[in-house]
Motif scaffolding. Structure first.
Motif, mmCIF file in Angstrom:
data_model
loop_
_atom_site.group_PDB
_atom_site.id
_atom_site.type_symbol
_atom_site.label_atom_id
_atom_site.label_comp_id
_atom_site.label_asym_id
_atom_site.label_seq_id
_atom_site.Cartn_x
_atom_site.Cartn_y
_atom_site.Cartn_z
ATOM 1 N N ALA A 29 0.845 -1.200 0.000
ATOM 2 C CA ALA A 29 0.000 0.000 0.000
ATOM 3 C C ALA A 29 0.877 1.246 0.000
ATOM 4 C CB ALA A 29 -0.904 0.004 1.222
ATOM 5 N N PRO A 30 0.462 2.284 -0.707
ATOM 6 C CA PRO A 30 1.260 3.513 -0.730
ATOM 7 C C PRO A 30 1.507 4.057 0.676
ATOM 8 C CG PRO A 30 -0.494 3.594 -2.379
ATOM 9 C CD PRO A 30 -0.759 2.393 -1.530
ATOM 10 N N GLY A 31 2.748 4.414 0.947
ATOM 11 C CA GLY A 31 3.083 5.041 2.209
ATOM 12 C C GLY A 31 3.087 4.128 3.411
ATOM 13 N N ARG A 32 3.017 2.808 3.190
ATOM 14 C CA ARG A 32 2.992 1.862 4.309
ATOM 15 C C ARG A 32 3.943 0.711 4.015
ATOM 16 N NH1 ARG A 32 -3.133 0.462 5.862
ATOM 17 N NH2 ARG A 32 -2.008 -0.441 7.636
ATOM 18 N N PRO A 33 4.471 0.069 5.058
ATOM 19 C CA PRO A 33 5.317 -1.095 4.805
ATOM 20 C C PRO A 33 4.486 -2.240 4.231
ATOM 21 C CG PRO A 33 4.895 -0.865 7.155
ATOM 22 C CD PRO A 33 4.343 0.368 6.497
ATOM 23 N N PRO A 34 5.112 -3.149 3.494
ATOM 24 C CA PRO A 34 4.365 -4.295 2.974
ATOM 25 C C PRO A 34 3.690 -5.074 4.103
ATOM 26 C CG PRO A 34 6.534 -4.162 1.970
ATOM 27 C CD PRO A 34 6.530 -3.177 3.095
ATOM 28 N N GLY A 35 2.514 -5.585 3.807
ATOM 29 C CA GLY A 35 1.783 -6.387 4.781
ATOM 30 C C GLY A 35 1.672 -7.830 4.324
ATOM 31 N N LEU A 36 2.153 -8.758 5.147
ATOM 32 C CA LEU A 36 2.046 -10.185 4.839
ATOM 33 C C LEU A 36 0.694 -10.665 5.356
ATOM 34 C CD1 LEU A 36 3.518 -12.678 3.683
ATOM 35 C CD2 LEU A 36 4.452 -13.064 5.978
ATOM 36 N N LEU A 37 -0.282 -10.722 4.470
ATOM 37 C CA LEU A 37 -1.653 -11.037 4.863
ATOM 38 C C LEU A 37 -1.870 -12.530 5.063
ATOM 39 C CD1 LEU A 37 -3.634 -8.669 2.449
ATOM 40 C CD2 LEU A 37 -2.604 -8.157 4.684
ATOM 41 N N LEU A 38 -1.138 -13.337 4.325
ATOM 42 C CA LEU A 38 -1.325 -14.781 4.353
ATOM 43 C C LEU A 38 0.003 -15.413 3.978
ATOM 44 C CD1 LEU A 38 -3.943 -16.530 4.759
ATOM 45 C CD2 LEU A 38 -4.036 -16.724 2.269
ATOM 46 N N TYR A 39 0.363 -16.507 4.660
ATOM 47 C CA TYR A 39 1.638 -17.151 4.322
ATOM 48 C C TYR A 39 1.476 -18.670 4.270
ATOM 49 C CZ TYR A 39 6.365 -18.940 4.566
ATOM 50 O OH TYR A 39 7.513 -19.631 4.302
ATOM 51 N N ASN A 40 1.807 -19.250 3.135
ATOM 52 C CA ASN A 40 1.909 -20.703 2.983
ATOM 53 C C ASN A 40 0.632 -21.419 3.427
ATOM 54 O OD1 ASN A 40 3.579 -22.811 2.050
ATOM 55 N ND2 ASN A 40 4.147 -23.371 4.129
ATOM 56 N N ASP A 41 -0.503 -20.856 3.078
ATOM 57 C CA ASP A 41 -1.793 -21.393 3.506
ATOM 58 C C ASP A 41 -2.218 -22.527 2.576
ATOM 59 O OD1 ASP A 41 -4.292 -21.847 4.507
ATOM 60 O OD2 ASP A 41 -5.116 -19.895 3.984
ATOM 61 N N THR A 42 -2.468 -23.692 3.161
ATOM 62 C CA THR A 42 -2.902 -24.853 2.382
ATOM 63 C C THR A 42 -4.328 -25.271 2.746
ATOM 64 O OG1 THR A 42 -1.895 -26.353 4.017
ATOM 65 C CG2 THR A 42 -0.559 -25.752 2.106
ATOM 66 N N GLY A 43 -5.113 -24.334 3.275
ATOM 67 C CA GLY A 43 -6.460 -24.666 3.730
ATOM 68 C C GLY A 43 -7.377 -25.172 2.636
ATOM 69 N N HIS A 44 -7.061 -24.878 1.372
ATOM 70 C CA HIS A 44 -7.894 -25.345 0.261
ATOM 71 C C HIS A 44 -7.545 -26.763 -0.175
ATOM 72 C CE1 HIS A 44 -4.262 -23.289 -1.057
ATOM 73 N NE2 HIS A 44 -4.258 -24.068 -2.114
#
Length: 207
Positions: free
Chosen positions: A176-191
């Motif tokens: 997002a502009p003006g913000r640090p990167p956000g790791l919203l999801l990592y290595n999710d195998t729920g599907h």
């Protein structure tokens, strides 16, 4: 001044590959299809993938579930060593083993990898130009997935080592502009059902 908006980068590792890596296995095809079903309805407009068959086939199978998403082949999305650590960056107890393992990779992956890794950061990360959020999927390999997560967390370059991405798992990073990167999801195998998770990794890495 050019307007920028949030970029949502969805990252996955290709599905399980055949022993010669020329195609996906039946397991790999199922993994890719299930990820495609999970992403159905997401506003993804582009599917970037590396040039190797296992990534290209995975991208195509996922794309069957994402109406309107373009398939875009890209060398920076490929399989290579993104950064070669110096001995002093590694734990003394395992430095020799790690460096010997990395030295066993093809010369092209070692020599061209760092440059491609920088191209990947420039092409796939950071806020998107324009007024509208951008959603893109990157179908790649274990090493590049680790490199992009490391960069998002602003960890030292050598810390891509030790990050393992399961076949057809999902990671999402928001820029997002003006913000640090956000790791919203990592290595999710729920599907994926349990029998399709963590293919290609030794038992001690299954969680």
């Amino acid at each position: 001044m050019t307007a920028t908006a949030a970029r949502y980068l969805y990252i996955t590792r290709h599905g399980q590959a055949s022993p010669d890596e020329s195609t996906l296995t039946d397991v790999g095809r199922r993994q890719a299809a299930l990820l495609g079903e999970r992403l159905r309805g997401a506003p993804i407009t582009a599917i970037h993938h590396g040039p190797l068959p296992r990534a290209e086939e995975t991208a195509r199978l996922i794309g069957e579930h994402l109406a309107g998403a373009r398939l875009l082949r890209s060398d920076p999305a490929g399989d290579y060593l993104p950064y070669l650590p110096r001995r002093e960056e590694l734990p003394a107890e395992s430095a020799d083993e790690t460096l010997a393992r990395l030295a066993g990779f093809p010369a092209a992956e070692r020599e061209q990898g760092p440059g491609l890794a920088q191209e990947a950061l420039a092409r796939f990360t950071g806020p998107a130009e324009g007024d509208e959020p951008r959603h893109e999927l990157l179908v790649t390999h274990n090493f590049l997935a680790a490199w992009l997560v490391r960069a998002a967390l602003e960890a030292p370059a050598h810390r891509w080592l030790g990050l393992n991405h399961a076949n057809a798992a999902l990671t999402v990073i928001r820029y997002a502009p003006g913000r640090p990167p956000g790791l919203l999801l990592y290595n999710d195998t729920g599907h994926l059902p349990a029998e399709l998770r963590w293919s290609g990794f030794p038992p001690e890495l299954h969680v």
